[in-house]
Scaffold this motif. Structure first.
Motif, short mmCIF file in Angstrom:
data_model
loop_
_atom_site.label_atom_id
_atom_site.label_comp_id
_atom_site.label_asym_id
_atom_site.label_seq_id
_atom_site.Cartn_x
_atom_site.Cartn_y
_atom_site.Cartn_z
N TYR A 105 0.83 -1.21 0.00
CA TYR A 105 0.00 0.00 0.00
C TYR A 105 0.87 1.26 0.00
N TYR A 106 1.96 1.18 0.73
CA TYR A 106 2.91 2.31 0.74
C TYR A 106 3.56 2.46 -0.65
N GLN A 107 4.07 1.36 -1.18
CA GLN A 107 4.72 1.42 -2.51
C GLN A 107 3.79 2.03 -3.55
N ILE B 4 3.32 5.92 -3.28
CA ILE B 4 4.46 6.84 -3.40
C ILE B 4 4.44 7.64 -4.71
N PRO B 5 4.14 7.01 -5.86
CA PRO B 5 4.10 7.84 -7.08
C PRO B 5 2.95 8.86 -7.05
N MET B 6 1.86 8.56 -6.36
CA MET B 6 0.78 9.53 -6.20
C MET B 6 1.28 10.70 -5.35
N TRP C 35 12.54 15.83 -10.21
CA TRP C 35 11.71 14.96 -9.37
C TRP C 35 11.10 13.79 -10.15
N ARG C 36 10.96 14.00 -11.48
CA ARG C 36 10.14 13.10 -12.28
C ARG C 36 10.62 11.65 -12.27
N SER C 37 11.92 11.46 -12.17
CA SER C 37 12.45 10.09 -12.22
C SER C 37 11.93 9.23 -11.07
N ARG C 38 11.49 9.90 -9.99
CA ARG C 38 10.94 9.11 -8.88
C ARG C 38 9.70 8.35 -9.32
N ILE C 39 8.87 9.02 -10.11
CA ILE C 39 7.65 8.36 -10.59
C ILE C 39 8.01 7.23 -11.56
N GLU C 40 8.97 7.52 -12.44
CA GLU C 40 9.42 6.46 -13.36
C GLU C 40 9.99 5.27 -12.61
N ASP C 41 10.76 5.54 -11.57
CA ASP C 41 11.35 4.45 -10.80
C ASP C 41 10.27 3.54 -10.21
N HIS C 42 9.14 4.11 -9.82
CA HIS C 42 8.10 3.28 -9.22
C HIS C 42 7.14 2.68 -10.24
N TYR D 270 0.53 10.76 4.66
CA TYR D 270 1.75 11.22 4.00
C TYR D 270 1.41 11.87 2.65
N VAL D 271 0.56 11.22 1.86
CA VAL D 271 0.19 11.79 0.56
C VAL D 271 -0.44 13.18 0.76
#
Lengths: 251, 251
Positions: free
Chosen positions: A49-51, A54-56, A74-81, A125-126
């Motif tokens: 649920y956490y994972q 995180i992209p949201m 910052w964008r690569s974080r979304i790609e990473d997930h 957190y979100v």
């Protein structure tokens, strides 16, 4: 008084030393091989649920950033997930772990059976990232400072102690060993630059404490539901401490 | 298929029978006199966070209501908690309970030492009311349907078992015996009127389930931090049930 850059970084790192969830007994149990198969599964289900959130969280952050350079960084974080055409993302790698521990990946992806307390903590957190200042949002992400150590310990501990652990099932953690330091180097430097008053430094430190609470509360809920006994998270009301403080106040 | 008004009301009441926090072992412990003084105090400290947030929740609701009649009907909830010139509100009465159990009311009002999990759960409720449909917001308030019974049991149990309990310290609960039925009669009738499709009935039922999770998670966190052992909230992943369901699916 505004602390120096170095002193402020020390303050942030001290928060990790005091409160990061590598101190939580559930992690000791997990990494030492003390978890039953069902305890590992409960962790995989809840941590998904956490994972998945995180992209949201990262999109919520980017939705508030006016500077294209910061959004690009910052964008690569979304790609990473979420993955790219060329590479699976962290969510897919987490589902490989779900396969490996003998769970139905569709069940895990459905988020059924996630503890309400996990949802409340992760959703907090979100929303924190959606509602608070950009500085607080970035500061909250700095728990990544403390992540590589726990990921390395986890890979070693899981490989040594559980039959399900192998290169494929643990690929999530291996990738995070590379991704997290890259992300956090950027985030830390941004926070150190922008927290240029004592007030901002306090806000950034409070945001990082908040985030350690989010992580800790997830393990507390897991521990209470699937392992066992009375423990309270850092900073919660402690009868003994309270008594001493209030006796001193009264005298 | 849209259920009849009576059948839908039964469905809502059944949610209370299955999931309301009167079933939580912490309440049995509290009402039977089994709590230590510090366990009662931990409950008072944490539950204060809920009390203090409820008028904010109600204001969030009213901020989204365009119908003056509905706002007028709702407004007494805020008065009941915050008080009027003529009468103390529920928050003040809760602080009297804090006095009676030997806590510093300023400490309680400061919300220091509240468990992060309590904050996450309660904040999730305030945000739910801010973000979801009005129907879902009102439906979530219907846990009040089940409250008078637990308040009556609590008054009786606390009076019988704890020296701190008297008319003054328990005045919060005595007032709720009058306020809650008034509020919930309005809310229930509103929900029964507005949930006129199967989809809306499902959304209202889900909202009520969400609210029972909010209440249950608070007691779970309290129990884990100040009492003890492994329990999981209703609906969380259960290894045995999961195994049976997935074995059936595989065969």
């Amino acid at each position: 008084m505004t602390a120096s850059r170095t002193a402020f970084e020390d303050r942030l790192r001290e928060i990790g030393r005091q409160r990061y969830h590598d101190k939580h007994p559930f992690h000791h149990l997990l990494h030492s091989g003390g978890c039953t198969a069902d305890q590992v599964r409960a962790w995989v289900i809840n941590r998904f649920y956490y994972q998945a959130s995180i992209p949201m969280k990262d999109a919520a952050f980017m939705s508030r950033v006016e500077d294209p350079a910061l959004r690009r960084a910052w964008r690569s974080r979304i790609e990473d997930h979420d993955g790219t055409d060329a590479q699976d993302g962290g969510i897919e790698r987490w589902l490989r772990l779900a396969d490996a521990v003998g769970l139905d990946r569709d069940y895990v992806a459905s988020k059924d059976g996630v503890l309400p307390a996990t949802r409340f903590a992760v959703d907090a957190y979100v929303r924190f990232v959606r509602d608070k200042s950009l500085l607080e949002a970035v500061a909250a992400s700095l728990t990544e400072l403390f992540a590589p150590k726990i990921h390395a310990a986890r890979i070693e501990g899981l490989l040594a102690n559980y039959a399900f652990a192998n290169e494929r099932s643990l690929s999530y953690f291996k990738n995070r060993l590379v991704e997290a330091p890259k992300d956090v180097a950027f985030g830390l430097s941004w926070v150190l630059d922008y927290a240029d008053t004592a007030e901002k430094q306090d806000a950034a430190a409070a945001a990082l404490i908040f985030k350690t609470d989010v992580l800790w509360a997830q393990l507390d809920a897991l521990h209470a539901a699937y392992v066992e006994p009375a423990r309270r998270p850092p900073g919660a009301w402690d009868p003994g401490t309270y008594l001493r403080a209030h006796a001193a106040k009264a005298s």
